[in-house]
Design a protein around this motif. Structure first.
Motif, PDB file in Angstrom:
ATOM      1  N   LYS A   1      -8.470   6.815  18.847  1.00 62.64           N
ATOM      2  CA  LYS A   1      -7.381   5.784  18.420  1.00 62.64           C
ATOM      3  C   LYS A   1      -6.901   5.934  17.114  1.00 62.64           C
ATOM      4  O   LYS A   1      -7.651   6.806  16.061  1.00 62.64           O
ATOM      5  CB  LYS A   1      -8.101   4.447  18.613  1.00 62.64           C
ATOM      6  N   PHE A   2      -5.937   5.677  16.964  1.00 61.69           N
ATOM      7  CA  PHE A   2      -5.023   5.767  15.413  1.00 61.69           C
ATOM      8  C   PHE A   2      -4.737   4.484  14.980  1.00 61.69           C
ATOM      9  O   PHE A   2      -4.066   3.548  15.521  1.00 61.69           O
ATOM     10  CB  PHE A   2      -4.020   6.885  15.701  1.00 61.69           C
ATOM     11  N   TYR A   3      -4.986   4.502  13.669  1.00 60.56           N
ATOM     12  CA  TYR A   3      -4.446   3.183  12.813  1.00 60.56           C
ATOM     13  C   TYR A   3      -3.955   3.768  11.484  1.00 60.56           C
ATOM     14  O   TYR A   3      -4.663   4.338  10.954  1.00 60.56           O
ATOM     15  CB  TYR A   3      -5.396   2.122  12.707  1.00 60.56           C
ATOM     16  N   ARG A   4      -2.832   3.301  11.022  1.00 57.91           N
ATOM     17  CA  ARG A   4      -2.280   3.436   9.748  1.00 57.91           C
ATOM     18  C   ARG A   4      -2.044   2.613   8.972  1.00 57.91           C
ATOM     19  O   ARG A   4      -1.451   1.542   9.332  1.00 57.91           O
ATOM     20  CB  ARG A   4      -0.991   4.321   9.814  1.00 57.91           C
ATOM     21  N   PHE A   5      -2.262   2.344   7.569  1.00 58.00           N
ATOM     22  CA  PHE A   5      -1.804   1.297   6.959  1.00 58.00           C
ATOM     23  C   PHE A   5      -1.465   2.014   5.541  1.00 58.00           C
ATOM     24  O   PHE A   5      -2.217   2.979   5.034  1.00 58.00           O
ATOM     25  CB  PHE A   5      -2.788   0.137   6.646  1.00 58.00           C
ATOM     26  N   SER A   6      -0.370   1.323   4.639  1.00 57.42           N
ATOM     27  CA  SER A   6      -0.087   1.876   3.301  1.00 57.42           C
ATOM     28  C   SER A   6      -1.014   1.326   2.381  1.00 57.42           C
ATOM     29  O   SER A   6      -1.002  -0.018   2.214  1.00 57.42           O
ATOM     30  CB  SER A   6       1.483   1.598   3.316  1.00 57.42           C
ATOM     31  N   LEU A   7      -1.182   2.071   1.199  1.00 54.36           N
ATOM     32  CA  LEU A   7      -1.938   1.578   0.086  1.00 54.36           C
ATOM     33  C   LEU A   7      -0.915   1.418  -0.924  1.00 54.36           C
ATOM     34  O   LEU A   7      -1.375   0.977  -2.218  1.00 54.36           O
ATOM     35  CB  LEU A   7      -3.046   2.399  -0.349  1.00 54.36           C
ATOM     36  N   GLY A   8       0.164   1.954  -0.968  1.00 50.25           N
ATOM     37  CA  GLY A   8       1.169   1.671  -1.864  1.00 50.25           C
ATOM     38  C   GLY A   8       1.451   0.201  -2.338  1.00 50.25           C
ATOM     39  O   GLY A   8       1.609  -0.878  -1.699  1.00 50.25           O
ATOM     40  N   GLY A   9       1.271   0.125  -3.890  1.00 51.81           N
ATOM     41  CA  GLY A   9       1.272  -1.161  -4.535  1.00 51.81           C
ATOM     42  C   GLY A   9       0.235  -2.277  -4.422  1.00 51.81           C
ATOM     43  O   GLY A   9       0.157  -3.312  -4.763  1.00 51.81           O
ATOM     44  N   MET A  10      -0.744  -1.861  -3.619  1.00 51.14           N
ATOM     45  CA  MET A  10      -1.943  -2.664  -3.390  1.00 51.14           C
ATOM     46  C   MET A  10      -2.481  -2.781  -4.802  1.00 51.14           C
ATOM     47  O   MET A  10      -3.076  -1.879  -5.534  1.00 51.14           O
ATOM     48  CB  MET A  10      -2.781  -2.137  -2.455  1.00 51.14           C
ATOM     49  N   ARG A  11      -3.021  -4.065  -5.227  1.00 53.45           N
ATOM     50  CA  ARG A  11      -3.669  -4.393  -6.463  1.00 53.45           C
ATOM     51  C   ARG A  11      -4.777  -5.034  -6.325  1.00 53.45           C
ATOM     52  O   ARG A  11      -5.685  -4.931  -7.285  1.00 53.45           O
ATOM     53  CB  ARG A  11      -2.634  -5.398  -7.260  1.00 53.45           C
ATOM     54  N   ASP A  12      -5.159  -5.861  -5.347  1.00 49.98           N
ATOM     55  CA  ASP A  12      -6.261  -6.640  -4.952  1.00 49.98           C
ATOM     56  C   ASP A  12      -7.502  -5.910  -4.304  1.00 49.98           C
ATOM     57  O   ASP A  12      -7.229  -5.455  -3.532  1.00 49.98           O
ATOM     58  CB  ASP A  12      -5.669  -7.975  -4.264  1.00 49.98           C
ATOM     59  N   GLU A  13      -8.763  -5.893  -5.187  1.00 45.72           N
ATOM     60  CA  GLU A  13      -9.569  -5.293  -4.589  1.00 45.72           C
ATOM     61  C   GLU A  13     -10.205  -5.950  -3.319  1.00 45.72           C
ATOM     62  O   GLU A  13     -10.719  -5.300  -2.240  1.00 45.72           O
ATOM     63  CB  GLU A  13     -11.224  -5.362  -5.392  1.00 45.72           C
ATOM     64  N   ALA A  14      -9.795  -7.193  -2.908  1.00 41.67           N
ATOM     65  CA  ALA A  14     -10.119  -8.080  -1.935  1.00 41.67           C
ATOM     66  C   ALA A  14      -9.560  -7.562  -0.709  1.00 41.67           C
ATOM     67  O   ALA A  14      -9.754  -7.583   0.476  1.00 41.67           O
ATOM     68  CB  ALA A  14      -9.913  -9.365  -1.901  1.00 41.67           C
ATOM     69  N   GLU A  15      -8.494  -6.849  -0.999  1.00 40.07           N
ATOM     70  CA  GLU A  15      -7.622  -6.184   0.310  1.00 40.07           C
ATOM     71  C   GLU A  15      -8.275  -5.185   0.935  1.00 40.07           C
ATOM     72  O   GLU A  15      -8.164  -4.709   2.336  1.00 40.07           O
ATOM     73  CB  GLU A  15      -5.996  -5.555  -0.300  1.00 40.07           C
TER      74      GLU A  15
END
Length: 377
Positions: free
Chosen positions: A87-101
């Motif tokens: 299975k494949f899943y993608r998400f972007s980390l660009g601009g992520m600032r919160d550790e809780a993400e």
């Protein structure tokens, strides 16, 4: 709150995983079908499959694909998942600032949610999925915390078998996940995080590779995207070569794809206009040659002045590296007659950094050394 928590706990694939396809021939066929070149990436995936076939429970792997935009870093993750049968899943980390993400919110907060990792596992439905961490070099850092530090536990093979999300508060095994990260440059990735990933450089495509990719993939895709049939528009190989030399000098394919899409849109406009006017003057297929690009795309954006400028004495070529690809620099030098006490001085012009200034000073020292030794002879 308790119901949402229990539903999440029941929906996670604690023991559910897909069976890997360990046929090397199948993996090579899938990777060669979707991507031209990129031999280092393909060899690394084949090595992973070979080790997986010899050892049933290898530790999770973390690959970091580093290269300029448009060379296929993101799309190769889908090909890897298809080759492995995962299975494949993608998400972007660009601009992520919160550790809780990354690690989730604690359940004491209103509207608390699990982190991106647990959500990715839940949506993939398999604990050995291929998860693509896009744009890992564009992580932000705010007052909420440092998400790059939160990723250390996720991507460390020695720790992620006991990854604890703040929302779950129960260890979850991430050791069987194949993580693939993408980045344009490693200069903005923190050292401890970069140390946990295996870097694979993707320098870009050669002119011949880009030409082959354009003819096999880009042009048919853009023609269909414009509502035309493949038989309605034909581009000569010379036109494709001219597109790459005169309009889109880049290591990737994005600008080339935009230009082909522009030509296809204009061709679609001509076809529709001829149909609405019921005119028979337009003959299909519409052919685009190298000499026709001026009418379709306007004047050339780049001019090949390398041969002209290097024939003049005092001109040398230099190479510059950027995250978007390479550049060719022309370094010109001219001797000036000595006037008064100014003889023998070196003057540098332009906005030069410390490294370039140091290089020029070294070259000046070499010239003076050679000149003095020849005068002695």
């Amino acid at each position: 709150v308790v119901r949402n928590y229990l539903e999440l706990m029941c929906s996670l694939p604690w023991s559910s995983e897909t069976v890997d396809n360990l046929e090397l021939a199948h993996a090579r066929e899938v990777l060669d079908r979707d991507h031209l070149g990129l031999e280092r990436v393909k060899d690394r995936i084949l090595e992973f499959i070979a080790v997986r076939s010899l050892k049933s429970d290898p530790k999770g792997q973390v690959l970091c694909l580093v290269g300029p935009p448009g060379v296929g870093k993101t799309s190769i993750g889908k090909s890897v998942a298809e080759a492995l049968g995962r299975k494949f899943y993608r998400f972007s980390l660009g601009g992520m600032r919160d550790e809780a993400e990354i690690k989730g919110h604690r359940r004491t907060y209103v509207g608390a949610l699990p982190g991106k990792m647990i959500q990715a596992i839940k949506r993939a439905g398999s604990r050995n999925a291929v998860i693509l961490l896009d744009e890992i070099d564009k992580l932000g850092q705010g007052f909420q915390g440092d998400p790059a530090s939160a990723l250390l536990e996720v991507l460390d093979p020695e720790q992620n078998h006991q990854f604890t999300d703040h929302y779950l508060d129960v260890p979850f095994d991430l050791s069987k996940v194949l993580f693939i990260a993408t980045a344009n440059s490693t200069s903005t990735i923190p050292g401890p995080l970069l140390d946990r990933m295996e870097q694979i450089e993707i320098p870009g495509y050669t002119l011949e590779e880009k030409e082959d990719i354009a003819i096999r993939h880009v042009i048919p895709k853009e023609i269909r995207a414009s509502g035309l049939r493949l038989s309605d528009l034909k581009m000569d190989r010379a036109a494709v070569r001219s597109l790459m030399l005169d309009y889109s000098r880049e290591p990737g394919l994005r600008t080339l794809q935009q230009l082909v899409n522009r030509i296809a849109r204009k061709a679609a406009s001509r076809v529709v206009e001829a149909r609405q006017k019921k005119s028979r003057k337009l003959s299909l297929p519409i052919r685009v040659g190298a000499d026709d690009l001026l009418d379709w795309l306007g004047p050339k954006r780049f001019h090949n002045e390398l041969a002209e400028r290097t024939t003049a004495p005092g001109v040398a070529t230099g190479l510059a590296w950027t995250a978007m690809g390479g550049e060719i620099l022309f370094i010109e030098a001219a001797d000036v007659p000595a006037i008064g006490q100014q003889g023998g001085a070196l003057k540098l012009t332009g906005k030069m950094g410390e490294v370039m200034t140091e290089s020029a000073a070294i070259a000046w020292s070499v010239v003076r050394r050679l000149a003095s030794s020849r005068l002695k002879l």
